[in-house]
Enzyme design. Structure first.
Site, PDB file in Angstrom:
ATOM      1  N   ASP A   1     -44.300 -42.382 -22.233  1.00 21.58           N
ATOM      2  CA  ASP A   1     -44.251 -43.507 -23.232  1.00 21.58           C
ATOM      3  C   ASP A   1     -45.495 -43.810 -23.802  1.00 21.58           C
ATOM      4  OD1 ASP A   1     -41.531 -43.226 -23.045  1.00 21.58           O
ATOM      5  OD2 ASP A   1     -41.391 -44.954 -21.994  1.00 21.58           O
TER       6      ASP A   1
ATOM      7  N   GLU B   1     -32.944 -46.410 -35.580  1.00 21.66           N
ATOM      8  CA  GLU B   1     -32.970 -45.041 -35.325  1.00 21.66           C
ATOM      9  C   GLU B   1     -32.649 -43.915 -36.213  1.00 21.66           C
ATOM     10  OE1 GLU B   1     -33.594 -45.212 -30.534  1.00 21.66           O
ATOM     11  OE2 GLU B   1     -31.744 -44.600 -31.204  1.00 21.66           O
TER      12      GLU B   1
ATOM     13  N   GLY C   1     -25.926 -38.054 -28.293  1.00 15.58           N
ATOM     14  CA  GLY C   1     -26.669 -37.272 -29.343  1.00 15.58           C
ATOM     15  C   GLY C   1     -26.549 -37.744 -30.536  1.00 15.58           C
ATOM     16  N   SER C   2     -26.017 -39.012 -30.923  1.00 13.05           N
ATOM     17  CA  SER C   2     -26.236 -39.383 -32.201  1.00 13.05           C
ATOM     18  C   SER C   2     -27.634 -39.198 -33.150  1.00 13.05           C
ATOM     19  CB  SER C   2     -25.491 -41.094 -32.337  1.00 13.05           C
ATOM     20  OG  SER C   2     -26.782 -41.775 -31.946  1.00 13.05           O
ATOM     21  N   ASN C   3     -28.554 -39.527 -32.524  1.00 15.94           N
ATOM     22  CA  ASN C   3     -30.001 -39.206 -33.024  1.00 15.94           C
ATOM     23  C   ASN C   3     -29.922 -37.500 -33.261  1.00 15.94           C
ATOM     24  OD1 ASN C   3     -31.869 -41.575 -33.554  1.00 15.94           O
ATOM     25  ND2 ASN C   3     -30.857 -41.945 -31.470  1.00 15.94           N
TER      26      ASN C   3
ATOM     27  N   HIS D   1     -38.330 -44.145 -28.790  1.00 16.03           N
ATOM     28  CA  HIS D   1     -38.194 -45.083 -27.425  1.00 16.03           C
ATOM     29  C   HIS D   1     -37.511 -46.260 -28.149  1.00 16.03           C
ATOM     30  CE1 HIS D   1     -38.852 -46.520 -23.825  1.00 16.03           C
ATOM     31  NE2 HIS D   1     -38.743 -47.724 -24.292  1.00 16.03           N
TER      32      HIS D   1
HETATM   33  C1  GRF Z   1     -31.658 -43.743 -28.192  1.00 16.62           C
HETATM   34  O1  GRF Z   1     -31.403 -45.099 -28.095  1.00 16.62           O
HETATM   35  C2  GRF Z   1     -33.234 -43.295 -28.080  1.00 16.62           C
HETATM   36  O2  GRF Z   1     -33.890 -44.363 -28.423  1.00 16.62           O
HETATM   37  C3  GRF Z   1     -33.178 -43.219 -26.624  1.00 16.62           C
HETATM   38  O3  GRF Z   1     -31.937 -42.584 -25.905  1.00 16.62           O
HETATM   39  C4  GRF Z   1     -30.935 -43.059 -26.964  1.00 16.62           C
HETATM   40  C5  GRF Z   1     -30.039 -41.861 -27.315  1.00 16.62           C
HETATM   41  O4  GRF Z   1     -29.115 -42.361 -28.142  1.00 16.62           O
HETATM   42  N1  GRF Z   1     -34.376 -42.135 -26.398  1.00 16.62           N
HETATM   43  P1  GRF Z   1     -28.178 -41.181 -28.863  1.00 16.62           P
HETATM   44  O5  GRF Z   1     -27.639 -40.130 -27.512  1.00 16.62           O
HETATM   45  O6  GRF Z   1     -29.057 -40.341 -29.695  1.00 16.62           O
HETATM   46  O7  GRF Z   1     -27.114 -41.647 -29.173  1.00 16.62           O
END
Ligand code: GRF
Length: 191
Positions: free
Chosen positions: A147, A176, A14-16, A106
């Protein structure tokens, strides 16, 4: 003006998701209202809760049918879904209910290295094995084809001979974290 409400969908670290929650914290026009997850013990769950975000978890059957998920999203008047590392397929009824209002990220330069089975480290492994000199990220709308929705933006990074899955994943995550919130914000505000 009412703020646009987002539901984030995430499955793992969940870093994003966290980066998006922090970016939209106190945003005047956009609010992260809830985090949807398919695993109650995923690290993203506690990270969202600490930040005061409600977390909804659903069973695999509920995700496959989509009905309960849709009801809960409707109940919260969600306007947009953002997929941030969500590993389950989005059912057609949710895609139709949120036509052109689901954004995914993605970790490759689509159409390269997309499709079934291409997620997380499998993407980076495939990129390295193919000896690509570049990789990157694709931020795109979600339609019924995996995708293949409209690409909103792509950003590139180099793949160097010494890169491993881990170092490439790190470079991709940096891209990202830098670009995803801004592209999501622009997309939502310009819709
Ligand atoms: C990211 O690289 C995103 O592109 C992909 O899954 C990964 C999730 O990373 N869909 P995080 O859990 O947000 O660190």
């Amino acid at each position: 003006m009412n703020r646009k409400s987002i539901a984030l969908f995430a499955s793992g670290n969940g870093s994003n998701a966290v980066n998006l929650i922090d970016f939209f914290h106190n945003h005047p026009q956009i609010e992260v209202k809830t985090l949807v997850c398919n695993k109650a013990d995923a690290p993203v769950v506690s990270k969202a809760k600490i930040r005061g975000i409600e977390v909804l978890t659903f069973t695999n059957e509920e995700f496959e049918s989509g009905l309960t998920v849709l009801q809960e999203l409707d109940y919260r008047a969600i306007d947009w879904i953002i997929l941030a590392g969500f590993l389950r397929k989005i059912p057609v009824n949710i895609i139709h209910g949120f036509q052109d209002r689901i954004i995914n990220i993605h970790p490759s330069l689509l159409p390269k290295f997309g499709g079934k089975g291409m997620y997380g480290k499998y993407v980076h492994q495939a990129v390295i094995e193919a000896k690509e000199s570049q990789s990157g990220i694709s931020i795109h709308l979600v339609n019924e084809e995996f995708d293949q929705g409209k690409i909103l933006a792509q950003f590139k990074t180099s793949v160097d001979p010494e890169d491993t899955c881990d170092t490439l994943s790190e470079k991709i995550h940096q891209l990202e974290h830098k670009h995803f919130p801004i592209i999501a914000e622009q997309t939502i505000l310009n819709s």
